[in-house]
Design a protein around this motif. Sequence first.
Motif, PDB file in Angstrom:
ATOM      1  N   VAL A 142       0.822  -1.221   0.000  1.00 59.51           N
ATOM      2  CA  VAL A 142       0.000   0.000   0.000  1.00 59.51           C
ATOM      3  C   VAL A 142       0.859   1.275   0.000  1.00 59.51           C
ATOM      4  O   VAL A 142       0.348   2.364  -0.156  1.00 59.51           O
ATOM      5  N   ASP A 143       2.194   1.069   0.155  1.00 59.25           N
ATOM      6  CA  ASP A 143       3.086   2.230   0.186  1.00 59.25           C
ATOM      7  C   ASP A 143       3.139   2.867  -1.215  1.00 59.25           C
ATOM      8  O   ASP A 143       3.573   2.219  -2.167  1.00 59.25           O
ATOM      9  N   PRO A 144       2.715   4.142  -1.394  1.00 59.96           N
ATOM     10  CA  PRO A 144       2.714   4.775  -2.716  1.00 59.96           C
ATOM     11  C   PRO A 144       4.107   4.834  -3.325  1.00 59.96           C
ATOM     12  O   PRO A 144       4.267   4.725  -4.534  1.00 59.96           O
ATOM     13  N   GLU A 145       5.104   4.943  -2.471  1.00 62.20           N
ATOM     14  CA  GLU A 145       6.474   5.009  -2.980  1.00 62.20           C
ATOM     15  C   GLU A 145       6.856   3.694  -3.657  1.00 62.20           C
ATOM     16  O   GLU A 145       7.424   3.678  -4.734  1.00 62.20           O
ATOM     17  N   ASN A 146       6.495   2.568  -2.971  1.00 64.95           N
ATOM     18  CA  ASN A 146       6.785   1.245  -3.531  1.00 64.95           C
ATOM     19  C   ASN A 146       6.013   1.026  -4.822  1.00 64.95           C
ATOM     20  O   ASN A 146       6.526   0.415  -5.764  1.00 64.95           O
ATOM     21  N   GLU A 147       4.737   1.520  -4.815  1.00 62.36           N
ATOM     22  CA  GLU A 147       3.899   1.353  -5.998  1.00 62.36           C
ATOM     23  C   GLU A 147       4.559   2.064  -7.202  1.00 62.36           C
ATOM     24  O   GLU A 147       4.671   1.499  -8.283  1.00 62.36           O
ATOM     25  N   ASP A 148       5.060   3.251  -6.922  1.00 61.58           N
ATOM     26  CA  ASP A 148       5.758   4.021  -7.961  1.00 61.58           C
ATOM     27  C   ASP A 148       6.967   3.259  -8.465  1.00 61.58           C
ATOM     28  O   ASP A 148       7.208   3.172  -9.668  1.00 61.58           O
ATOM     29  N   LYS A 149       7.678   2.650  -7.498  1.00 58.36           N
ATOM     30  CA  LYS A 149       8.898   1.919  -7.834  1.00 58.36           C
ATOM     31  C   LYS A 149       8.565   0.758  -8.770  1.00 58.36           C
ATOM     32  O   LYS A 149       9.254   0.530  -9.773  1.00 58.36           O
ATOM     33  N   ASN A 150       7.487   0.024  -8.397  1.00 59.09           N
ATOM     34  CA  ASN A 150       7.065  -1.116  -9.218  1.00 59.09           C
ATOM     35  C   ASN A 150       6.695  -0.646 -10.630  1.00 59.09           C
ATOM     36  O   ASN A 150       7.046  -1.309 -11.608  1.00 59.09           O
ATOM     37  N   GLU A 151       5.966   0.453 -10.677  1.00 59.42           N
ATOM     38  CA  GLU A 151       5.550   0.980 -11.986  1.00 59.42           C
ATOM     39  C   GLU A 151       6.759   1.357 -12.829  1.00 59.42           C
ATOM     40  O   GLU A 151       6.833   1.020 -14.009  1.00 59.42           O
ATOM     41  N   ARG A 152       7.718   2.012 -12.198  1.00 64.20           N
ATOM     42  CA  ARG A 152       8.935   2.450 -12.905  1.00 64.20           C
ATOM     43  C   ARG A 152       9.689   1.240 -13.439  1.00 64.20           C
ATOM     44  O   ARG A 152      10.197   1.261 -14.548  1.00 64.20           O
ATOM     45  N   GLU A 153       9.733   0.155 -12.574  1.00 66.87           N
ATOM     46  CA  GLU A 153      10.417  -1.077 -12.995  1.00 66.87           C
ATOM     47  C   GLU A 153       9.752  -1.687 -14.221  1.00 66.87           C
ATOM     48  O   GLU A 153      10.422  -2.137 -15.159  1.00 66.87           O
ATOM     49  N   LYS A 154       8.420  -1.706 -14.198  1.00 67.09           N
ATOM     50  CA  LYS A 154       7.648  -2.271 -15.326  1.00 67.09           C
ATOM     51  C   LYS A 154       7.968  -1.511 -16.621  1.00 67.09           C
ATOM     52  O   LYS A 154       8.242  -2.120 -17.658  1.00 67.09           O
ATOM     53  N   ILE A 155       7.945  -0.190 -16.509  1.00 66.08           N
ATOM     54  CA  ILE A 155       8.214   0.653 -17.692  1.00 66.08           C
ATOM     55  C   ILE A 155       9.646   0.442 -18.185  1.00 66.08           C
ATOM     56  O   ILE A 155       9.887   0.290 -19.390  1.00 66.08           O
ATOM     57  N   GLU A 156      10.585   0.342 -17.178  1.00 63.36           N
ATOM     58  CA  GLU A 156      11.987   0.149 -17.532  1.00 63.36           C
ATOM     59  C   GLU A 156      12.176  -1.175 -18.264  1.00 63.36           C
ATOM     60  O   GLU A 156      12.951  -1.267 -19.216  1.00 63.36           O
ATOM     61  N   ASN A 157      11.437  -2.219 -17.800  1.00 65.42           N
ATOM     62  CA  ASN A 157      11.528  -3.537 -18.441  1.00 65.42           C
ATOM     63  C   ASN A 157      10.973  -3.489 -19.864  1.00 65.42           C
ATOM     64  O   ASN A 157      11.473  -4.198 -20.742  1.00 65.42           O
ATOM     65  N   LEU A 158       9.939  -2.651 -20.064  1.00 67.93           N
ATOM     66  CA  LEU A 158       9.346  -2.524 -21.407  1.00 67.93           C
ATOM     67  C   LEU A 158      10.347  -1.949 -22.408  1.00 67.93           C
ATOM     68  O   LEU A 158      10.276  -2.227 -23.595  1.00 67.93           O
ATOM     69  N   LYS A 159      11.309  -1.173 -21.881  1.00 66.06           N
ATOM     70  CA  LYS A 159      12.305  -0.530 -22.747  1.00 66.06           C
ATOM     71  C   LYS A 159      13.406  -1.504 -23.183  1.00 66.06           C
ATOM     72  O   LYS A 159      14.258  -1.150 -23.982  1.00 66.06           O
ATOM     73  N   LYS A 160      13.407  -2.738 -22.584  1.00 64.80           N
ATOM     74  CA  LYS A 160      14.487  -3.695 -22.872  1.00 64.80           C
ATOM     75  C   LYS A 160      13.961  -4.956 -23.552  1.00 64.80           C
ATOM     76  O   LYS A 160      12.832  -5.377 -23.294  1.00 64.80           O
ATOM     77  N   CYS A 161      14.831  -5.562 -24.378  1.00 64.21           N
ATOM     78  CA  CYS A 161      14.486  -6.821 -25.016  1.00 64.21           C
ATOM     79  C   CYS A 161      14.399  -7.895 -23.940  1.00 64.21           C
ATOM     80  O   CYS A 161      15.322  -8.016 -23.109  1.00 64.21           O
ATOM     81  N   PRO A 162      13.333  -8.699 -23.837  1.00 66.40           N
ATOM     82  CA  PRO A 162      13.175  -9.694 -22.771  1.00 66.40           C
ATOM     83  C   PRO A 162      14.214 -10.809 -22.834  1.00 66.40           C
ATOM     84  O   PRO A 162      14.425 -11.512 -21.860  1.00 66.40           O
ATOM     85  N   TYR A 163      14.895 -10.951 -23.987  1.00 71.28           N
ATOM     86  CA  TYR A 163      15.874 -12.037 -24.113  1.00 71.28           C
ATOM     87  C   TYR A 163      17.292 -11.558 -23.816  1.00 71.28           C
ATOM     88  O   TYR A 163      17.946 -12.079 -22.915  1.00 71.28           O
ATOM     89  N   CYS A 164      17.757 -10.543 -24.549  1.00 71.46           N
ATOM     90  CA  CYS A 164      19.150 -10.100 -24.359  1.00 71.46           C
ATOM     91  C   CYS A 164      19.262  -8.955 -23.364  1.00 71.46           C
ATOM     92  O   CYS A 164      20.374  -8.567 -23.009  1.00 71.46           O
ATOM     93  N   ARG A 165      18.129  -8.410 -22.925  1.00 70.58           N
ATOM     94  CA  ARG A 165      18.059  -7.330 -21.935  1.00 70.58           C
ATOM     95  C   ARG A 165      18.703  -6.034 -22.441  1.00 70.58           C
ATOM     96  O   ARG A 165      18.971  -5.120 -21.638  1.00 70.58           O
ATOM     97  N   GLY A 166      18.916  -5.944 -23.716  1.00 63.69           N
ATOM     98  CA  GLY A 166      19.461  -4.695 -24.289  1.00 63.69           C
ATOM     99  C   GLY A 166      18.339  -3.682 -24.534  1.00 63.69           C
ATOM    100  O   GLY A 166      17.192  -4.070 -24.788  1.00 63.69           O
ATOM    101  N   TYR A 167      18.662  -2.382 -24.373  1.00 67.16           N
ATOM    102  CA  TYR A 167      17.650  -1.342 -24.615  1.00 67.16           C
ATOM    103  C   TYR A 167      17.314  -1.283 -26.108  1.00 67.16           C
ATOM    104  O   TYR A 167      18.215  -1.425 -26.959  1.00 67.16           O
TER     105      TYR A 167
END
Length: 229
Positions: A142-167
């Motif tokens: 329920v911590d808004p800070e953690n929620e933000d962190k999770n969201e940022r992580e999701k977006i950051e992962n979207l910017k990378k190839c799921p296989y080679c992890r390159g941007y």
Amino acid sequence: MSDPLSRGAPERKSTRKRQLPIRYREDNEYETKATAKTAEKREENRLKLEIKQLKSENDDIVGKNETMIALQKEMETERDEFKRKGEEMRLNTQTIMDNLSASETRIANLQKDFLEKFNVHRADYVKLKKMKDELLQLKNNVDPENEDKNEREKIENLKKCPYCRGYFTNESVAPLILKCGHILCKRCCIVDYEQNGSIFCIGCQNAEPIANVEEINEFPVCHSILSIM
Ligand SMILES: [Zn+2]
Ligand SMILES: [Zn+2]
């Protein structure tokens, strides 16, 4: 005749009897009687003395007997005292043994009680720790800070190839949309095709066969992803 009571007197008297003149006879008779009386008296005195001595001996024996009776009584008293003390000590020993036994039982009960309480406390502690972890988890959720962190992580992962992890980029690492709808970079698609003749999608865990490299060029580029880079 200096001593008519002496033992030699009657013997001398018998020899003298015949020799003495008549006028001395009466005196001689008197002497004989007196001598007899004296002997009787002497015997009486001797007996008296003997009785006295026996009495004295008897008194002595009675005295000794009384002393012995007194001693015996004293010893009996002492023996009774020892007996009494022995019994007292036996009772004391018994009391000590009973107390020891009671103490041992009490200690065993305390140990048992302590162990039971310890186990209960430990169980409580484990429960509380679990509750604390759950609460911490809930708090993080329920911590808004953690929620933000999770969201940022999701977006950051979207910017990378799921296989080679390159941007992702515009060109060689372009985000291509596979037939299944998942994204993979162009470079990974080409390498996979060249090695296996297919493209493995991590999202589907499935390999899609590819006929030629042209098919890869036909996969559309995801411009939405490129727009957030
Ligand atoms: Zn890649
Ligand atoms: Zn897929």
